[in-house]
Scaffold this motif. Sequence first.
Motif, short mmCIF file in Angstrom:
data_model
loop_
_atom_site.label_atom_id
_atom_site.label_comp_id
_atom_site.label_asym_id
_atom_site.label_seq_id
_atom_site.Cartn_x
_atom_site.Cartn_y
_atom_site.Cartn_z
N PHE A 122 3.27 31.88 3.93
CA PHE A 122 2.48 32.19 5.28
C PHE A 122 1.28 31.26 5.23
O PHE A 122 0.28 31.33 6.39
CB PHE A 122 2.30 33.42 5.52
N PRO A 124 -1.18 28.68 6.26
CA PRO A 124 -1.11 27.50 7.38
C PRO A 124 -1.41 26.21 6.34
O PRO A 124 -2.43 26.02 5.71
CB PRO A 124 -2.10 27.81 8.47
N PRO A 125 -0.44 25.17 6.80
CA PRO A 125 -0.84 24.02 6.05
C PRO A 125 -2.07 23.29 6.43
O PRO A 125 -2.55 22.75 5.38
CB PRO A 125 0.24 23.19 6.57
N GLN A 126 -2.76 23.75 7.19
CA GLN A 126 -4.33 23.23 7.51
C GLN A 126 -5.23 23.57 6.45
O GLN A 126 -5.91 22.81 6.08
CB GLN A 126 -4.69 23.75 8.85
N VAL A 282 12.52 33.88 6.79
CA VAL A 282 11.25 33.94 7.48
C VAL A 282 10.46 32.77 7.19
O VAL A 282 10.13 32.14 6.25
CB VAL A 282 10.33 35.01 7.10
N LYS A 283 10.23 31.87 8.20
CA LYS A 283 9.20 30.62 8.15
C LYS A 283 8.54 30.29 9.19
O LYS A 283 9.23 30.37 10.35
CB LYS A 283 10.04 29.67 7.40
N GLY A 284 7.31 30.16 9.24
CA GLY A 284 6.79 30.20 10.38
C GLY A 284 6.88 28.65 10.70
O GLY A 284 7.29 27.74 10.41
N ILE B 239 5.24 39.94 12.74
CA ILE B 239 4.72 39.24 11.55
C ILE B 239 5.26 37.66 11.76
O ILE B 239 4.29 36.88 11.55
CB ILE B 239 5.13 39.93 10.36
N LEU B 240 6.36 37.50 12.08
CA LEU B 240 6.95 36.12 12.06
C LEU B 240 6.10 35.32 13.32
O LEU B 240 5.77 34.24 13.03
CB LEU B 240 8.62 36.15 12.23
N ALA B 243 2.74 34.29 12.53
CA ALA B 243 2.45 33.22 11.55
C ALA B 243 2.47 31.92 12.38
O ALA B 243 1.96 31.02 12.21
CB ALA B 243 3.35 33.39 10.48
N ILE B 244 3.75 32.05 13.45
CA ILE B 244 3.85 30.73 14.28
C ILE B 244 2.66 30.42 15.15
O ILE B 244 2.15 29.32 15.05
CB ILE B 244 5.02 31.00 15.07
N LYS B 247 -0.43 28.88 13.12
CA LYS B 247 0.03 27.71 12.53
C LYS B 247 0.15 26.58 13.89
O LYS B 247 0.06 25.55 13.49
CB LYS B 247 1.00 27.65 11.79
#
Lengths: 284, 316, 359
Positions: A122, A124-126, A282-284, B239-240, B243-244, B247
Amino acid sequence: MRYNRWALYGLLCLAAIMIMAPVFIMISTSLKSMDEIRNGSIFTLPADPSFAAWSKAWLGDCTQTLGKKCGGLSSSFMTSVQIVIPALILSVGLGAVTGYSLAVWKMKGANVMFAALLVGMFIPPQVTLYPLIIMIRELGIFGSIPGLILVHVIWGVAFTTMMFRNFFKTVPQDLLKAARIDGAGFWALFWHVMLPLSLPILGVAMILQFTYIWNDFLLGLTFGGRSGQPMTVALNNLVGSQFGEKEYNVDMAATMLTALPTLAVYLLSGRLFVRGIAAGAVKG
Amino acid sequence: MAEPAPDVLQRSDDQKIPIKSGKKRWRPQWSAGVALIPAMTITIVCFYGFIIWTFIISLTRSRLLPVYKFTGFDQYVRLFANERWWTAMQNLAIHGFLFIGGCVVFGYLLAILIDRGVKAEGMFRTLFMLPLSMSFIVTGVIWQWVMNPGLGLQEAVRALGWASFEFNWIVRPDRSIYTLAIAGIWQQVGLCMALFLAGLRNIDPNIWKASRVDGIPVWRVYLHIITPMMRTVFFTVFILMSAIVMKAFDLVVALTGGGPGFSSDLPARFVVDHILNRQELGLGAAGAFVLLCTVIAVISPYIYFELKKERGGRGH
Amino acid sequence: MNGVELRDVTKAYAGITVMENINLEISDGDFLVLLGPSGCGKSTLLNMIAGLEPVTGGSIDINGRDVTALEPDERDIAMVFQSYALYPTMSVRKNIGFGLKMAGMPKPDIEERVKEVAELLQITPLLDRKPSQLSGGQQQRVAIGRALVREPAVFLFDEPLSNLDAKLRADMRIELKRLHERLGRTIVYVTHDQIEAMTLATKVVVLDRGSVQQADTPENVYRRPANRFVASFVGAPTMNFVDGTLVREGDQMFFDTGKGKLPLVDVPAQANEMVGRPMTLGARPEHLMFDDAGISARVVLAEPTGPDQYVRLAVAGAEMTARSGPEQAFKPGADIGIVIDGARMSLFDLENGQALLEG
């Protein structure tokens, strides 16, 4: 009851039309000429469908180039392929082995490590972007395909590990005991028993990782430089950097070309994609 | 002691399976430890180590390159005095509310419609989830074209006869943030639908039988019985989607470029812009760290429940 | 010695001792059944013998070799699981041969051994199938085949028949017994099913809450339970228990419950010393004999099972179950006389539940 059924199908069809409309507009625009776009409506079908815009998007317009490149997407398509395939294999492979170790070989701290990975998914790559840039630069692979591959593996491993760990946790204990009595060690158990068992989940992980890596923009933008520009970055540049009148048909053709690989994988894989996502991927 | 019975499988000793010696053998547990090294390194160094590194940078006056001259929380003071940052945070709230709300509402409705037992269920599901396979960049470019005020939807509807129709949000600073939600919902509603549908399918069919016997109307069953039962699914979806949202970078870049002006900027884009383009490394790092804190605040209950579930599951 | 020997085996989880000082000797060729209710520790004990769980204290010898610190595949054992635990992605042939392959045996030798075992178990036609294409009974055979092919010193069975339906279970039981007689190998077999224990075992070990309650032949476990737990766990319907004292009136012994006197016949001499002492009488349904001269009991309910019927009786302030042939009719509410077979009954200490009669 019958009216209810009609209303049900009516609503579903309405939703389907609304969701498909932009896709339809994208395809139909890409097949039109600029004249037709200027004078017509986005809803109309192309009067004289032509793939001219597609070939221009793919090969570029070599009459008005700056430098050697014609600006088409074909070269960045190749770049994307060169990034996706190794990154896919490495991230899924590493995730499978890590998930297997965590799930099967009860070690101290395995749960702590899994929790740490889960949280990592979770982040954030930033937040880690700049240190990552420095690391990749120090390794001498900044702005290159190997650099991007490494970055994708780093960012993908949490997700693939989670998928495999959760799957391997469901393997009955008796099976693991039987294998231990048969003398299967770490790798033998993995190769002969666990990996063959996990084929469906392997497929799901492959499909989702393919989609994520292909669709990535931020990492490609940051780490790709000039020589490692993936297709999403190239598309964004193409759309944003035309001189004079925007060629919407070329934009849409380029968009379609960029979307096509993941779209094809989605349509061909069908249930696996759905299953992967619904299984708690689950992946944003 | 007992005389061995005539044994079909009896063999002399040299034909037995070689039993490996027990002393120096490599233990499989050690291999497992070794196999964990790459992922462990990534987790410790690239996730947590780099977070700390970013935090350290945020305490310095780094601009183009990191310099380790500490200025305390100066960058955070600058950040919170930065108007663009506040616009971005405000946008995050608006976008988050609309996007998550829209995805949950429409996703749940679509899931219920499909769950009513329709023919061609597979086809509808495939169509609803189709945008999910496309990137945010693709989504952004498509919607930029559709919402183009010159030749897009506005013009097309006007051509159909509704001359006063107006839909130029993408070029209006006070509306451009809403276009993000539209494109975002379009792309992610399928995921929510799939998650809700999986939840609905997990519901004990006897609930439906019981409610039919009791003569409760279908909509009431959904509202008062099914929806409360689905609360963990709602939680997961929330939650998902959060997160989106947090980001969200690609979509803004492709759809509005943060504009007009910075009217549709989001924190994730603010951070990348300051780190990569504006040579404000320290400020960008501070923004990134604030973003991370926001993520943690939202995600931690989820992680907590995941791990608790894990622990509860092992009890049996 | 050959066989298996457990010395002072102790098991603790997170500091909590669940098993303490288990001592067992399993002779070569024995069919030892570990019997007990779920949670009694029988599976843990088996897993410790297999090396799947480490022991906290004590040592385990297999065929005279201390295996306490060895991995499962170094212990010269094989195991059959309740869920069969066949490798789902491998054919039957590969399932059976997998252990040999892991041990590094050359391919032709593996082939030959698999063939022999398949013939022995009559599963040759199934060799190329996947486990999912087999019935429960066939899967069970393959699981046994996988154990046989290793030719171990000891076979371990973890409730192997529990997943089969009643008919198949009875068939497999007979087959297992035959197999044991034919191979003469040591078997340690875990079950909660007393019928399996009675029919298969040469020696039964009854476990409860992590300790051995009784280790003896099946006949002795049934006839002379060492304590109240064993007496109540073994036998169906369960043994009748009544508290009271032994009394003597002339030549006749009675068991006085305070609300009535149950007449006892053929009481062993050693019971004479216990007259007047409070204790628990244990009498199996077949130890209640119908006799008009006995104490009057009221019929509560009769349950015909087919070959027998079990009659619930209210007698001497207690309820007891008696066994009868199927022919006789019992009317609820009717009175009938009973006496108790003193030669076969059990007597238990009121405090610690230990059996008071010997032999």
